[in-house]
Design a protein around this motif. Structure first.
Motif, PDB file in Angstrom:
ATOM      1  N   ARG A  97       0.843  -1.206   0.000  1.00 22.00           N
ATOM      2  CA  ARG A  97       0.000   0.000   0.000  1.00 22.00           C
ATOM      3  C   ARG A  97       0.877   1.254   0.000  1.00 22.00           C
ATOM      4  NH1 ARG A  97      -5.084   1.748   3.869  1.00 22.00           N
ATOM      5  NH2 ARG A  97      -5.243   3.836   3.041  1.00 22.00           N
ATOM      6  N   LEU A  98       1.943   1.244   0.781  1.00 24.75           N
ATOM      7  CA  LEU A  98       2.848   2.389   0.816  1.00 24.75           C
ATOM      8  C   LEU A  98       3.537   2.593  -0.532  1.00 24.75           C
ATOM      9  CD1 LEU A  98       4.348   1.722   4.343  1.00 24.75           C
ATOM     10  CD2 LEU A  98       2.928   3.685   3.715  1.00 24.75           C
ATOM     11  N   ARG A  99       3.953   1.493  -1.146  1.00 23.74           N
ATOM     12  CA  ARG A  99       4.596   1.603  -2.463  1.00 23.74           C
ATOM     13  C   ARG A  99       3.646   2.199  -3.495  1.00 23.74           C
ATOM     14  NH1 ARG A  99       6.874  -4.522  -2.195  1.00 23.74           N
ATOM     15  NH2 ARG A  99       9.099  -4.106  -1.714  1.00 23.74           N
ATOM     16  N   VAL A 100       2.435   1.686  -3.545  1.00 18.00           N
ATOM     17  CA  VAL A 100       1.457   2.163  -4.529  1.00 18.00           C
ATOM     18  C   VAL A 100       1.148   3.642  -4.287  1.00 18.00           C
ATOM     19  CG1 VAL A 100      -0.945   1.955  -5.284  1.00 18.00           C
ATOM     20  CG2 VAL A 100       0.444  -0.094  -4.974  1.00 18.00           C
ATOM     21  N   THR A 101       0.982   4.019  -3.039  1.00 21.65           N
ATOM     22  CA  THR A 101       0.673   5.411  -2.718  1.00 21.65           C
ATOM     23  C   THR A 101       1.838   6.321  -3.076  1.00 21.65           C
ATOM     24  OG1 THR A 101      -0.756   4.659  -0.910  1.00 21.65           O
ATOM     25  CG2 THR A 101      -0.124   6.976  -0.913  1.00 21.65           C
ATOM     26  N   PHE A 102       3.058   5.887  -2.761  1.00 26.07           N
ATOM     27  CA  PHE A 102       4.234   6.693  -3.102  1.00 26.07           C
ATOM     28  C   PHE A 102       4.361   6.858  -4.613  1.00 26.07           C
ATOM     29  CE2 PHE A 102       8.766   7.028  -4.174  1.00 26.07           C
ATOM     30  CZ  PHE A 102       9.090   8.189  -3.490  1.00 26.07           C
ATOM     31  N   ARG A 103       4.164   5.773  -5.339  1.00 23.45           N
ATOM     32  CA  ARG A 103       4.279   5.843  -6.810  1.00 23.45           C
ATOM     33  C   ARG A 103       3.238   6.782  -7.397  1.00 23.45           C
ATOM     34  NH1 ARG A 103       5.362   6.467 -11.355  1.00 23.45           N
ATOM     35  NH2 ARG A 103       6.416   5.058 -12.800  1.00 23.45           N
ATOM     36  N   TRP A 104       2.039   6.785  -6.803  1.00 25.50           N
ATOM     37  CA  TRP A 104       0.989   7.710  -7.252  1.00 25.50           C
ATOM     38  C   TRP A 104       1.359   9.154  -6.919  1.00 25.50           C
ATOM     39  CZ3 TRP A 104      -2.818   9.805  -3.533  1.00 25.50           C
ATOM     40  CH2 TRP A 104      -3.741  10.659  -4.143  1.00 25.50           C
TER      41      TRP A 104
END
Length: 199
Positions: free
Chosen positions: A40-47
């Protein structure tokens, strides 16, 4: 959980709430929760950092020298180190292995300005993909309690569990920075990426 109102989280017309695909499980194993929280953190950071041009990646706010480009390159390096050398003692590969860490303070942050947006995004995406594969393999071999190579480097017992929580902590720290910088770049705010369209 149901709702009769349209909402940005995908809940409409008294339909049950469906978690977005990047959420950790609501009731899973420890490994599922750790990996789910990290994803979830990775996806949010990438966004939060995605789709920016050279100027956007170089934007700073206030007295801070942090940039989106620097955050991207730094977290790419963290992914590589946490899922490679710190677990099994392997080389991090380039550009990390030959980086002038001793000569240039915060090299990963400061050198990002020399990289194109395409290079930075590719570096990060490749690091995450490699880390996902290596972490899954390590968990299959010995679970969260296994001793990792970092133990010998610091002369203390370090488990894979601690390593994964350190990686989560890195994201938690830097997502706050990304929130502030992105809002300064183009006004984008929000807790989560746009909710996927129902099929």
């Amino acid at each position: 959980m149901t709702s009769s109102d349209d909402s940005s989280d995908g809940t409409t017309n008294d339909q049950p709430w469906v978690p977005p695909p990047w959420d950790p499980p609501l009731a899973g194993t420890e490994i599922e929760h750790v990996l789910g929280s990290l994803e979830r953190l990775r996806v949010t950071f990438r966004w939060k950092t995605g789709g920016l041009d050279v100027a956007g990646l170089a934007t700073t706010i206030g007295a801070s020298r942090l940039t989106m480009g620097g955050l991207i390159k730094h977290l790419a390096g963290v992914e590589v180190m946490k899922a490679g050398p710190e677990i099994d003692g392997s080389s991090p590969g380039e550009p990390w292995a030959s980086a002038p860490w001793d000569e240039v303070q915060d090299w990963d942050f400061t050198s990002a300005g020399q990289d194109s947006p395409e290079q930075l995004y590719a570096l990060y995406d490749a690091a995450v993909a490699q880390a996902q594969s290596r972490l899954e393999a390590a968990l299959d071999r010995g679970g969260l309690d296994q001793r990792i190579a970092l133990s010998d480097q610091v002369d203390l017992e370090v488990s894979l569990r601690r390593n994964l929580f350190d990686l989560i902590e890195e994201y938690s720290r830097h997502l706050g920075h990304a929130d502030l910088i992105r809002e300064a770049v183009d006004g984008q705010v929000g807790l989560d990426p746009p909710y996927p369209e129902a099929s």
